[in-house]
Design a protein around this motif. Sequence first.
Motif, PDB file in Angstrom:
ATOM      1  N   SER A 289      39.932  43.099  35.397  1.00  0.00           N
ATOM      2  CA  SER A 289      39.233  42.533  36.554  1.00  0.00           C
ATOM      3  C   SER A 289      39.151  43.583  37.655  1.00  0.00           C
ATOM      4  O   SER A 289      39.850  44.616  37.601  1.00  0.00           O
ATOM      5  CB  SER A 289      40.003  41.321  37.088  1.00  0.00           C
ATOM      6  N   GLY A 290      38.324  43.295  38.651  1.00  0.00           N
ATOM      7  CA  GLY A 290      38.221  44.193  39.796  1.00  0.00           C
ATOM      8  C   GLY A 290      39.543  44.306  40.541  1.00  0.00           C
ATOM      9  O   GLY A 290      39.897  45.375  41.050  1.00  0.00           O
ATOM     10  N   THR A 291      40.265  43.214  40.614  1.00  0.00           N
ATOM     11  CA  THR A 291      41.580  43.232  41.265  1.00  0.00           C
ATOM     12  C   THR A 291      42.494  44.242  40.577  1.00  0.00           C
ATOM     13  O   THR A 291      43.147  45.059  41.226  1.00  0.00           O
ATOM     14  CB  THR A 291      42.223  41.830  41.197  1.00  0.00           C
TER      15      THR A 291
ATOM     16  N   THR B 297      41.386  47.958  41.367  1.00  0.00           N
ATOM     17  CA  THR B 297      41.799  48.548  42.653  1.00  0.00           C
ATOM     18  C   THR B 297      43.324  48.690  42.708  1.00  0.00           C
ATOM     19  O   THR B 297      43.839  49.672  43.227  1.00  0.00           O
ATOM     20  CB  THR B 297      41.295  47.728  43.866  1.00  0.00           C
TER      21      THR B 297
ATOM     22  N   VAL C 187      32.906  47.696  42.979  1.00  0.00           N
ATOM     23  CA  VAL C 187      32.875  46.487  42.145  1.00  0.00           C
ATOM     24  C   VAL C 187      31.569  45.712  42.388  1.00  0.00           C
ATOM     25  O   VAL C 187      30.969  45.188  41.448  1.00  0.00           O
ATOM     26  CB  VAL C 187      34.130  45.620  42.403  1.00  0.00           C
ATOM     27  N   VAL C 188      31.116  45.689  43.632  1.00  0.00           N
ATOM     28  CA  VAL C 188      29.842  45.012  43.928  1.00  0.00           C
ATOM     29  C   VAL C 188      28.659  45.981  43.819  1.00  0.00           C
ATOM     30  O   VAL C 188      27.628  45.667  43.235  1.00  0.00           O
ATOM     31  CB  VAL C 188      29.880  44.385  45.341  1.00  0.00           C
TER      32      VAL C 188
ATOM     33  N   LYS D 183      32.034  43.454  37.770  1.00  0.00           N
ATOM     34  CA  LYS D 183      30.802  42.655  37.874  1.00  0.00           C
ATOM     35  C   LYS D 183      29.676  43.177  36.971  1.00  0.00           C
ATOM     36  O   LYS D 183      29.643  42.870  35.793  1.00  0.00           O
ATOM     37  CB  LYS D 183      30.381  42.556  39.338  1.00  0.00           C
TER      38      LYS D 183
ATOM     39  N   ASP E  61      35.345  51.443  46.347  1.00  0.00           N
ATOM     40  CA  ASP E  61      35.358  50.204  45.578  1.00  0.00           C
ATOM     41  C   ASP E  61      33.904  49.803  45.343  1.00  0.00           C
ATOM     42  O   ASP E  61      33.235  49.269  46.232  1.00  0.00           O
ATOM     43  CB  ASP E  61      36.129  49.128  46.347  1.00  0.00           C
TER      44      ASP E  61
ATOM     45  N   TRP F  14      37.074  44.042  51.069  1.00  0.00           N
ATOM     46  CA  TRP F  14      37.586  43.128  50.036  1.00  0.00           C
ATOM     47  C   TRP F  14      37.857  43.930  48.772  1.00  0.00           C
ATOM     48  O   TRP F  14      36.936  44.535  48.217  1.00  0.00           O
ATOM     49  CB  TRP F  14      36.526  42.059  49.764  1.00  0.00           C
ATOM     50  N   HIS F  15      39.108  43.927  48.337  1.00  0.00           N
ATOM     51  CA  HIS F  15      39.442  44.702  47.135  1.00  0.00           C
ATOM     52  C   HIS F  15      40.190  43.868  46.100  1.00  0.00           C
ATOM     53  O   HIS F  15      40.922  44.416  45.284  1.00  0.00           O
ATOM     54  CB  HIS F  15      40.259  45.939  47.521  1.00  0.00           C
ATOM     55  N   GLY F  16      40.010  42.563  46.172  1.00  0.00           N
ATOM     56  CA  GLY F  16      40.664  41.698  45.197  1.00  0.00           C
ATOM     57  C   GLY F  16      41.913  41.054  45.781  1.00  0.00           C
ATOM     58  O   GLY F  16      42.108  41.012  46.989  1.00  0.00           O
TER      59      GLY F  16
ATOM     60  N   ARG G 296      31.075  44.439  52.185  1.00  0.00           N
ATOM     61  CA  ARG G 296      30.501  43.102  52.036  1.00  0.00           C
ATOM     62  C   ARG G 296      28.992  43.171  52.266  1.00  0.00           C
ATOM     63  O   ARG G 296      28.272  43.442  51.361  1.00  0.00           O
ATOM     64  CB  ARG G 296      31.156  42.050  52.970  1.00  0.00           C
TER      65      ARG G 296
END
Length: 436
Positions: free
Chosen positions: A119-121, A124, A244-245, A270, A242, A147-149, A216
């Motif tokens: 997972s992204g969590t 990171t 992830v997005v 993602k 990060d 936001w990093h999880g 974000r």
Amino acid sequence: MTASTTTTGERQQQLLDVAANTLAGGGLGLFQLPPEVNLVIASGHGSRVTAVDGREYLDYHLGSGPAFLGHAHPKIVAAVEAQVRKGSTYYFLNEPAIRLAEKLVAAIPCGERVHFTGSGTEATFFALRVARALTGRHKILKFEGGWHGMHDYALWGTVPDGPSDYPHAKADSAGIPPAIADLVLVAPFNDPDAAVRIIDDHARDLAAVIVEPLQRVLLPEPGFLAAVRAACTRHGIVLVFDEVVTGFRIAWGGAQERYGVVPDMATYGKAISGGFPLAAIVGRAEVMAPLDARQRPRQDLAWASGTLNGNPISAAAGVAALGVLEEPGAYDHLHAIGGRLRAGITTLGDKHGYAVQCPGEDAVFGVRFTARQPLRNWQDLLTADRSLGFRWAIELLKRNILVNPNEKFYLSTVHSMDDIEQTLGVVDEAFEALEQ
Ligand SMILES: Cc1ncc(COP(=O)(O)O)c(C=O)c1O
């Protein structure tokens, strides 16, 4: 009443009742829609999902981003079906994982080595561990609102209700050991002077700076990421983007390509696995060395293994998804539809007398009810009227537009211009409904 006479609406309500009494919090996380619009999703195809009660929604949440090619994309379905017949996990090397790593290294500017996570969590969390193992330092710097999880190093100053006492911030979650407060520094986003000052002051202890390059929905101002990059280089601190997005979403080469700054390491999730569970740390070979047992003695290794890391089903889905994104035109289409939707929402807000902005990128953006200009950091975002944003989103949900209130709009490659025009018609009605 017998089962055969149960309506689809009743069936959905029964499921919601079971969820309320079995799932902690009644949902799949803290997030819950209010009862009048809550739903259980039965299926998704393309830009639409269908709920158990039979209602079809145009989806602008896309599973919180992973369904970037829409739901059940035929190429991803075919790749997964082919793989699942051959087994779902082996732990040992498999071809889809190797092919996906090859694609990531080819596409990502900082990408020389890949390490898969679940997972992204995890990505990171392990990226920060790798940075600590590499540098022998223990602190990290993140940005307010970033936001990093969900791990203990990520949840500091993520959603504060006022300014933090930089470089210290409050923990977002209960259950995080207070001792970690000393290890996580927090700076305001888009303030290069403040960030560089904190980095300079704490350089001896800082292993990593982690940043969401598009934080974000906030664009990095020109020079901000470059200033952070230069400070990290000066002090031998690992710069982690990060992505992830942003990875493969705002450009093929992600934020690194779009904003022209290359970190030492980056985290992905993602979009890279076509809606299946998989994430990754990608970085320069030198900074990824603590993950390499061929190069380092056991005591110098950063442990980051996981039972399902690089599992072949998710990897096969990822290879298929990136194959589609590689085709010419995917990003032009996202700019066209996202640009139209953002402009349309702002214009309609104006028409109804609301100061509404759509900050972010065309493929992923927010809708914020605020006149504050420019939106540079978390404190600026706090000026947004969240209760109005929430009510507006509920009006969209009532009219079959699936959104996560006050969060992000995600667009997929299969949303069409017709979808956007249909959505703008509903957006107009939703603003109208707010007035009543
Ligand atoms: C930028 C960013 N990093 C990390 C994460 C955590 O990823 P995951 O939910 O897969 O653990 C998220 C999740 O939304 C995210 O947006």
